[in-house]
Design an enzyme around this catalytic site. Structure first.
Site, PDB file in Angstrom:
ATOM      1  N   ARG A  52       0.805  -1.219   0.000  1.00 40.31           N
ATOM      2  CA  ARG A  52       0.000   0.000   0.000  1.00 40.31           C
ATOM      3  C   ARG A  52       0.840   1.272   0.000  1.00 40.31           C
ATOM      4  NH1 ARG A  52      -1.529   2.785   4.323  1.00 40.31           N
ATOM      5  NH2 ARG A  52      -1.358   0.996   5.717  1.00 40.31           N
ATOM      6  N   TYR A 105      -7.882  23.353 -14.179  1.00 43.53           N
ATOM      7  CA  TYR A 105      -8.582  22.110 -14.474  1.00 43.53           C
ATOM      8  C   TYR A 105      -9.920  22.110 -13.747  1.00 43.53           C
ATOM      9  CZ  TYR A 105      -9.621  17.098 -14.428  1.00 43.53           C
ATOM     10  OH  TYR A 105     -10.230  15.875 -14.547  1.00 43.53           O
ATOM     11  N   ASP A 178       0.748  23.497 -11.194  1.00 43.57           N
ATOM     12  CA  ASP A 178       0.268  22.434 -12.076  1.00 43.57           C
ATOM     13  C   ASP A 178       0.909  22.684 -13.432  1.00 43.57           C
ATOM     14  OD1 ASP A 178      -1.068  20.785 -13.858  1.00 43.57           O
ATOM     15  OD2 ASP A 178      -3.048  21.128 -12.995  1.00 43.57           O
ATOM     16  N   LYS A 203      -1.723  12.436 -18.810  1.00 44.33           N
ATOM     17  CA  LYS A 203      -1.624  13.209 -20.035  1.00 44.33           C
ATOM     18  C   LYS A 203      -0.286  12.962 -20.735  1.00 44.33           C
ATOM     19  CE  LYS A 203      -5.655  14.912 -18.843  1.00 44.33           C
ATOM     20  NZ  LYS A 203      -5.960  14.406 -17.505  1.00 44.33           N
TER      21      LYS A 203
END
Length: 384
Positions: A52, A105, A178, A203
């Site tokens: 994890r 975004y 970003d 992307k």
């Protein structure tokens, strides 16, 4: 790989040059184990405890990205771009003030407007390309984070990263950028003063539209970065090994793809600027773009693969044009080897800052003459 000063292009092409010690394969294997043997003294000399919080394949992909971004503190991969972005805000404390780009975004903007306030965060949205507005919005001692997206999606405004970092740091805040639509090929925000850089790795970092992933890179291994690590570990947000392997594969060709995509986007922007059915082209590579000079200063080797056009005839003509493309694909997302087109206002809905006559174009690696011919016939069909 040797200690020679190889270029990022060379290091990425070979995924840091690691050779599988068992088979001597030049492609690293995918490590899928979720649990690991304890030593006789109950320790973990192999360095792994459980799947994890950690994974070797994920670590290897993170090392490639950290190298590309020149991130001294390293990189963290997440199961999506949203998981990466929201982890930054979840590492803040209730009552902290955040200044964020007004144009960003849409899913993150929606999350900040709804869920972030449940965490007790206070969010103000400003045009971060307007440095005076940014400086006025920041509250010394109260603002803990400035979040800037540049180029901003889908209007492609440009924020001066170095200046924004100075404003944020003077107020005692961190600057997170970003940089999804620039990629480390064109912009390295950490070298310009940012503290955190975020990518929707789905992307262009991956580039093949077959992985959902997110990434964060940090300049300093400080308390805030360790809070983000704790968020990822506690929420189980790590990217899985298969996805990390595919992402690492994609980053091997990042430079080649970005050079082709950026060059094609520039050609399209120039040709479409002269098209009689295009009212306006939004692309920072054009001299008439308001952020061109800043982009030319902080972007290297091109201006990215994304552009938008505003169509003569308004929303109806734009939607009709998008319906008539043949080579372009009408689909959400961006950065893949296939070119995509989308009418953003209808996707984002009420409250969107996106003009209704705007079509967003993600430039792939197809023949540039074919791409332009497809847009030309679609625009004409939009007015038929």
């Amino acid at each position: 790989m040797s200690s020679k000063n190889w270029s990022p292009r060379s290091l990425a092409a070979q995924a840091m040059g690691k050779i599988d010690p068992t088979t001597k394969g030049v492609v690293p294997p995918i490590h899928i184990s979720t649990t690991y043997i304890r030593d006789e003294d109950n320790g973990y000399s192999g360095g792994f405890v459980y799947g994890r919080p950690d994974n070797e394949t994920t670590r290897e992909a993170e090392s490639v990205l950290a190298m590309l971004e020149q991130a001294k503190a390293g990189a963290l991969l997440f199961g999506s771009g949203m998981a990466a972005a929201t982890a930054v805000f979840q590492a803040l404390s209730p009552g902290d003030h955040v200044v964020a780009s007004k144009v960003m975004y849409w899913a993150l903007r929606s999350w900040l407007l709804t869920e972030a306030t449940r965490w007790g965060l206070v969010i103000d949205f400003v045009e971060t390309d307007d440095l005076a507005a940014l400086a006025a919005a920041v509250k010394p001692g109260k603002t803990k984070l400035v979040w800037a997206e540049t180029p901003s999606n889908p209007l492609w405004t440009i924020t001066d990263i170095a200046a924004a970092a100075e404003i944020a740091h003077k107020a005692g805040a961190k600057l997170a950028v970003d940089s999804t639509c620039a990629s480390p090929v064109h912009t390295r925000p950490l070298q310009l003063g940012a503290d955190i850089v975020m990518h929707a790795a789905t992307k262009v970092l991956n580039g093949h539209s077959d992985v959902v992933a997110g990434a964060l890179c940090a300049r300093e291994d400080d308390e805030f970065w360790n809070r983000i690590k704790t968020v990822r570990k506690g929420q189980g947000g790590i990217l899985g090994p298969f996805e990390a392997y595919l992402l690492m594969r994609g980053m091997r060709t990042l430079h080649v793809r970005q050079e082709r995509q950026s060059a094609s986007a520039m050609t399209l922007a120039q040709k479409l600027s002269a098209h009689p059915l295009v009212a306006r082209v939004l692309y920072p590579g054009l001299p008439q773009h308001p952020g061109h000079d800043i982009a030319a200063r902080q972007m290297e080797g091109g201006f990215g693969y994304m552009l938008s056009v505003q169509v003569v005839g308004g929303e109806a003509a734009a939607v009709k044009a998008a319906a008539h493309v043949e080579l372009y694909k009408r689909a959400t997302s961006l950065g893949g080897v296939e070119s995509l087109i989308e009418h953003r206002a209808s996707i984002e809905g009420a409250g969107s800052p996106c003009p209704p006559d705007l079509l967003r174009l993600s430039t792939g690696i197809e023949d540039i003459e074919d791409l332009y011919a497809d847009l030309d016939q679609a625009l004409k069909a939009g007015h038929a």
